[in-house]
Design a protein around this motif. Structure first.
Motif, PDB file in Angstrom:
ATOM      1  N   LEU A 134      37.958  21.272  37.233  1.00 17.57           N
ATOM      2  CA  LEU A 134      37.478  20.454  36.118  1.00 17.57           C
ATOM      3  C   LEU A 134      38.613  19.691  35.452  1.00 17.57           C
ATOM      4  O   LEU A 134      39.660  20.263  35.145  1.00 17.57           O
ATOM      5  N   THR A 135      38.382  18.426  35.209  1.00 15.69           N
ATOM      6  CA  THR A 135      39.381  17.611  34.538  1.00 15.69           C
ATOM      7  C   THR A 135      39.496  18.070  33.091  1.00 15.69           C
ATOM      8  O   THR A 135      38.494  18.222  32.407  1.00 15.69           O
ATOM      9  N   GLN A 136      40.722  18.306  32.645  1.00 16.51           N
ATOM     10  CA  GLN A 136      40.940  18.789  31.285  1.00 16.51           C
ATOM     11  C   GLN A 136      41.487  17.669  30.404  1.00 16.51           C
ATOM     12  O   GLN A 136      42.032  16.686  30.895  1.00 16.51           O
ATOM     13  N   GLY A 137      41.321  17.842  29.105  1.00 14.55           N
ATOM     14  CA  GLY A 137      41.979  16.944  28.150  1.00 14.55           C
ATOM     15  C   GLY A 137      41.218  15.668  27.856  1.00 14.55           C
ATOM     16  O   GLY A 137      41.677  14.846  27.073  1.00 14.55           O
ATOM     17  N   LEU A 138      40.059  15.458  28.473  1.00 14.37           N
ATOM     18  CA  LEU A 138      39.269  14.273  28.150  1.00 14.37           C
ATOM     19  C   LEU A 138      38.152  14.669  27.205  1.00 14.37           C
ATOM     20  O   LEU A 138      37.633  15.777  27.276  1.00 14.37           O
ATOM     21  N   HIS A 139      37.772  13.732  26.348  1.00 15.03           N
ATOM     22  CA  HIS A 139      36.661  14.004  25.443  1.00 15.03           C
ATOM     23  C   HIS A 139      35.368  13.951  26.248  1.00 15.03           C
ATOM     24  O   HIS A 139      35.052  12.935  26.857  1.00 15.03           O
ATOM     25  N   ASP A 140      34.628  15.041  26.251  1.00 16.88           N
ATOM     26  CA  ASP A 140      33.436  15.107  27.093  1.00 16.88           C
ATOM     27  C   ASP A 140      32.174  15.349  26.277  1.00 16.88           C
ATOM     28  O   ASP A 140      31.385  16.230  26.578  1.00 16.88           O
ATOM     29  N   GLY A 141      31.974  14.565  25.266  1.00 17.14           N
ATOM     30  CA  GLY A 141      30.735  14.661  24.483  1.00 17.14           C
ATOM     31  C   GLY A 141      29.640  13.840  25.148  1.00 17.14           C
ATOM     32  O   GLY A 141      29.916  12.791  25.726  1.00 17.14           O
ATOM     33  N   CYS A 142      28.397  14.320  25.057  1.00 13.71           N
ATOM     34  CA  CYS A 142      27.313  13.551  25.681  1.00 13.71           C
ATOM     35  C   CYS A 142      26.603  12.672  24.664  1.00 13.71           C
ATOM     36  O   CYS A 142      25.600  12.046  24.974  1.00 13.71           O
ATOM     37  N   TRP A 143      27.091  12.649  23.439  1.00  9.62           N
ATOM     38  CA  TRP A 143      26.712  11.648  22.442  1.00  9.62           C
ATOM     39  C   TRP A 143      27.899  11.480  21.504  1.00  9.62           C
ATOM     40  O   TRP A 143      28.725  12.396  21.382  1.00  9.62           O
ATOM     41  N   GLY A 154      22.429  13.991  19.669  1.00 10.19           N
ATOM     42  CA  GLY A 154      21.814  12.932  20.476  1.00 10.19           C
ATOM     43  C   GLY A 154      20.789  13.425  21.478  1.00 10.19           C
ATOM     44  O   GLY A 154      20.602  12.805  22.528  1.00 10.19           O
ATOM     45  N   LYS A 155      20.107  14.510  21.189  1.00 10.05           N
ATOM     46  CA  LYS A 155      19.193  15.077  22.197  1.00 10.05           C
ATOM     47  C   LYS A 155      17.834  14.376  22.183  1.00 10.05           C
ATOM     48  O   LYS A 155      17.238  14.191  21.119  1.00 10.05           O
ATOM     49  N   THR A 156      17.365  14.058  23.362  1.00 12.80           N
ATOM     50  CA  THR A 156      16.026  13.497  23.512  1.00 12.80           C
ATOM     51  C   THR A 156      15.109  14.612  23.994  1.00 12.80           C
ATOM     52  O   THR A 156      15.456  15.341  24.926  1.00 12.80           O
ATOM     53  N   LEU A 157      13.955  14.715  23.377  1.00 11.67           N
ATOM     54  CA  LEU A 157      12.964  15.723  23.771  1.00 11.67           C
ATOM     55  C   LEU A 157      11.878  15.041  24.586  1.00 11.67           C
ATOM     56  O   LEU A 157      11.397  13.987  24.197  1.00 11.67           O
ATOM     57  N   VAL A 158      11.518  15.681  25.692  1.00  9.58           N
ATOM     58  CA  VAL A 158      10.520  15.098  26.584  1.00  9.58           C
ATOM     59  C   VAL A 158       9.403  16.116  26.786  1.00  9.58           C
ATOM     60  O   VAL A 158       9.669  17.315  26.925  1.00  9.58           O
ATOM     61  N   ALA A 159       8.157  15.654  26.817  1.00 13.76           N
ATOM     62  CA  ALA A 159       7.034  16.574  27.063  1.00 13.76           C
ATOM     63  C   ALA A 159       6.023  15.921  27.991  1.00 13.76           C
ATOM     64  O   ALA A 159       5.898  14.696  28.047  1.00 13.76           O
ATOM     65  N   SER A 160       5.300  16.777  28.728  1.00  9.15           N
ATOM     66  CA  SER A 160       4.256  16.308  29.641  1.00  9.15           C
ATOM     67  C   SER A 160       3.472  17.536  30.094  1.00  9.15           C
ATOM     68  O   SER A 160       3.831  18.671  29.758  1.00  9.15           O
ATOM     69  N   ILE A 161       2.383  17.317  30.852  1.00  4.02           N
ATOM     70  CA  ILE A 161       1.682  18.448  31.467  1.00  4.02           C
ATOM     71  C   ILE A 161       2.374  18.717  32.804  1.00  4.02           C
ATOM     72  O   ILE A 161       2.451  17.840  33.672  1.00  4.02           O
ATOM     73  N   SER A 162       2.854  19.934  32.972  1.00  3.60           N
ATOM     74  CA  SER A 162       3.755  20.253  34.081  1.00  3.60           C
ATOM     75  C   SER A 162       3.023  20.523  35.396  1.00  3.60           C
ATOM     76  O   SER A 162       1.998  21.203  35.403  1.00  3.60           O
TER      77      SER A 162
END
Ligand code: SF4
Lengths: 65, 710
Positions: free
Chosen positions: B316-325, B91-99
């Motif tokens: 850190l809380t353990q045992g929870l599903h921590d997926g970012c997608w 689920g990664k979004t790629l972002v680009a711009s002139i920095s």
């Protein structure tokens, strides 16, 4: 003297894979050990003796970051 | 809340084999909204994701464009594999711009739900151009085909409050909150050049909004400059085959195999599911790779206080599903729940802190001499909510602290702030000043390259020393790995296209410990393959971590275990299964190289991207100071004797430092030559027309840039 990852390294009598990893502080969990080309499973690190002149490869598997 | 300025209705395009075939363009100056077609040319040459971003950006800007020019764009895209739910890290979004930090294209990626929901709303890519008159929020309703632009001046600035408010506002009810994702930054982004973008996802178990970051290069600063307070997307109905893959059965099969590996092996390998990327902190210290006190050394006895176990057991809380997608069984997006803040505007509140990731513990901890987990978590929280890239902040603050240590800047010149190594209160105060745009906070947010100039010109600092210890290349601050003893990684950082981020190559173990790449040619091959391979994740919308933060049990039997061949094959299979194409692992590299070379030519077009821009500060290559030399005297003396044939017994310390420096700088020059050759560049770092032709990128627009430089 042994070869460790292509370089000379002093050998000691009674040296095992485990004692070598400890001595080198190779603490990364994700490694592959080969002695003279033969893969050594983790269960055998304590018992696998390293002989004078052996060629030891300890590959750390992290090429990502 | 906020008057509606514009409404636009559209028919969401159906996704076929990973592409919707449409991209969205919004000009916020005149609120113009247009739909564009994704052409076959774009797919063939640029694949998607970062490739699409860079293509649109190239067409939007001219060589004189700077970060705050109205024509500069923020472009984002999730790539053709983005949004599948059967494999980890999709689920990664790629972002680009002139920095604003580098004046060349920056790309950065983030997890969170925004990119996939944007695609499911009908858009493969999203261009934002222009500058709004007043602050606005852009809302995309993917179910109803509606885009709405509204005034945003009454909304709060800091991410954790803004995203929570917007998620509640746009969700129909509590159950609908998972269908909303927000992109926003924070109050500090407009006062400096290191503003980042937060990408949200709602965590129903914790009942809170969480974030992943597109952190590098000042993307949040550009969002603020465009007066865009937030982007919101809403899409209800995520199901496993919204990409309408060509061969769903293969994706399912590969996914099941991978999830079993995760289940069986993670606890024996990297423990990503317990601690995430911070699992390597102790390891890095033990191998002398943990940057400590501005990369002066590679570890510290105090690091045990911020070891992974401390965070796992106490924070850190353990045992929870921590997926970012959805579907990510690596599930490494850990967090500290109910964390009590002790400073700043939110002191006394309990919050969820996303992290800490490795870069956070290494950068905000060891590199600032702070070995206090609670302080690190508080810094982590404020960087996130204020919209600050914590890598740039940490490396820049470490530089300031060393300037103070070496008498190059006084406490008075820092507005009274006592920024010395280990002073956590001063670091937190600096963050709050950056948020308010006050005092020394305004200066610190400009980044190392601009600070070097200011410290020299206004405070009389020693220019040569600052060049040596200021850890930036091309204007971007280094990511958090000490790497003096790995020549390949010196190149991995300084030869990276956008600046010294480790997402192109991390070769330290291969080079320094395994000794697998002893010659310049070996190192150059690695600095070809790994950057090309890793670029591919950004083209298709994938997270890098599931590639090699776990490996199959029999990976050691393969001829190239560092590449994790079975996982590479998984990616080939999934790509073919989604798109219906028939690529192999070599074609995968070719797809990447087309975009990689395009980005290098883009940098050349913007005035950087030549040999002169690829030099590293000496701190990256070797010991700058006497203390640094003495901290590893045995090693350095041995090198002088074995590599240079010198007798260290008869040379004084300063001469030893100078001799070693001459040797290492020469090694780095030779590395550059070898890498340039391998990448098909001239000795000035310019991609050659022949190489561009070989990979099918001899487009007239690229040749026009490179030919005058030959
Ligand atoms: S591996 Fe971690 S960062 Fe990558 S997608 Fe999964 S949870 Fe997100």
């Amino acid at each position: 003297m042994i070869r460790l990852n292509t370089e000379d390294y002093p050998w000691k009598s009674g040296m095992t894979v485990r004692s070598l990893l400890d001595e080198k502080v190779f603490t990364f969990r994700h490694i592959i050990v080969r002695v003279n080309g033969e893969y050594v499973p983790e269960e055998e690190y304590e018992t696998q003796l390293i002989q004078d002149g052996d060629d030891v490869i300890v590959l750390h598997l992290m090429a990502g970051g | 809340m906020g008057a509606i300025l514009k409404e636009y209705r559209y028919t969401p395009a159906k996704i076929v084999r990973g592409y919707s075939g449409k991209s969205l363009y919004i000009n916020v100056s005149d609120l113009r909204i247009e739909e564009k077609t994704i052409t076959e040319f774009m797919k063939e040459k640029f694949t998607g994701g970062k490739g699409f971003d860079l293509w649109y950006l190239w067409n939007a800007v001219i060589p004189e464009t700077r970060w705050d020019s109205p024509e500069n764009e923020i472009v984002m895209s999730v790539g053709p594999l983005g949004g599948i739910t059967q494999y980890s890290g999709t689920g990664k979004t790629l972002v680009a711009s002139i920095s604003p930090l580098t004046d060349i294209p920056i790309d950065s990626n983030a997890g969170g739900y925004f990119g996939p929901l944007l695609k499911f709303s009908g858009w493969d890519a999203f261009e934002l151009q222009g500058k709004a008159e007043k602050e606005i929020i852009i809302f995309i309703d993917g179910n109803n085909g509606l885009i709405e632009i509204k005034e945003a001046e009454e909304y709060p600035e800091d991410s954790h409050v803004l995203a929570e408010q917007l998620t509640r506002e746009y969700a129909d009810d509590e159950n609908d909150m998972v269908n909303v994702s927000v992109v926003c930054t924070g109050s500090a982004a407009k006062h400096g050049f290191m503003g980042m973008l937060n990408f949200s996802f709602y965590d129903p178990r914790r009942q809170t909004v969480r974030f992943k970051q597109a952190a590098r290069g000042g993307l949040g600063t550009i969002l603020c400059d465009k007066k865009i307070k937030a982007l919101v997307v809403k899409y209800k109905g995520v199901t496993p085959n919204l990409n309408n893959a060509a061969d769903l059965a293969t994706i399912n099969k590969v996914g099941v195999k991978y999830h079993k590996e995760m289940h069986d092996l993670d606890s024996k390998q990297n423990k990503m599911r317990q601690i995430g990327t911070a699992n390597t902190v102790m390891i890095m210290s033990q191998y002398d790779l943990l940057p400590t006190r501005n990369f002066q050394t590679g570890g510290d006895p105090e690091v045990v206080k911020i070891a992974p176990e401390v965070f796992i057991n106490e924070w850190l809380t353990q045992g929870l599903h921590d997926g970012c997608w959805y579907g990510c069984t690596m599930s490494c997006a850990k967090c500290a729940d109910h964390f009590l803040l002790t400073s700043g505007p939110y002191a006394g509140e309990r919050v969820t802190v996303d992290g800490p990731e490795y870069e956070c513990v290494a950068g905000l901890g060891a590199n600032l001499g702070i070995f206090d987990p609670q302080a690190i978590l508080e810094e982590n929280f404020y960087c996130d909510t204020y919209g600050i890239d914590l890598i740039s902040f940490a490396t820049c603050t470490a530089f300031i602290m060393e300037c103070r240590q070496r008498g190059q800047i006084t406490q008075e010149q820092m507005g009274g702030l006592d920024l010395r190594f280990g002073n956590k209160d001063a670091v937190l105060e600096l963050l709050h000043l950056m948020s308010r745009g006050e005092g020394f906070g305004r200066l610190a947010g400009l980044g190392i390259r601009k600070l070097k100039k200011i410290f020299v010109e206004e405070f009389g600092a020693d220019a040569d020393l600052l060049e040596d210890i200021g850890m930036e290349v091309k204007g971007l601050e280094y990511a958090e790995y000490a790497h003096k003893e790995s020549l390949a990684q010196q190149g991995g950082f300084a030869l990276a296209t956008k600046g010294p981020q480790h997402d192109e190559a991390w070769l330290i173990f291969m080079d320094m410990v395994n000794k697998q790449i002893p010659t310049f040619e070996d190192k150059a091959n690695a600095l070809y393959y790994f950057p090309m391979f890793r670029t591919w994740f950004g083209l298709v919308g994938l997270c890098k971590l599931p590639w090699n933060d776990i490996v199959p049990a029999d990976n050691h039997k393969t001829s190239e275990p560092a590449k994790v061949p079975e996982h590479v094959q998984n990616y080939v299979d999934i790509y073919n299964a989604v798109t219906g194409e028939d690529i192999d692992k070599d074609e995968l590299i070719l797809q990447s190289e087309r975009v990689y070379q395009f980005q290098r030519v883009f940098s050349v077009r913007m005035g950087k991207g030549e040999r002169k821009d690829d030099y590293a500060p000496y701190r990256s290559l070797g010991p700058v100071s006497r203390e640094e030399y003495l901290s590893r005297q045995d090693l350095y003396d041995k090198q002088l004797s074995e590599l240079q044939g010198l007798d260290p017994e008869v040379i004084d310390l300063d001469e030893k430092i100078a001799k070693l420096r001459a040797y290492r700088e020469d090694q780095y020059e030779q590395l550059m030559d070898a890498v340039y050759r391998r990448r098909g560049w001239t000795m000035n770092g310019i991609p050659t027309p022949e190489r561009l032709r070989e990979i099918g990128m001899d487009l007239p627009m690229l040749l026009e840039v490179v030919e005058p430089k030959l």
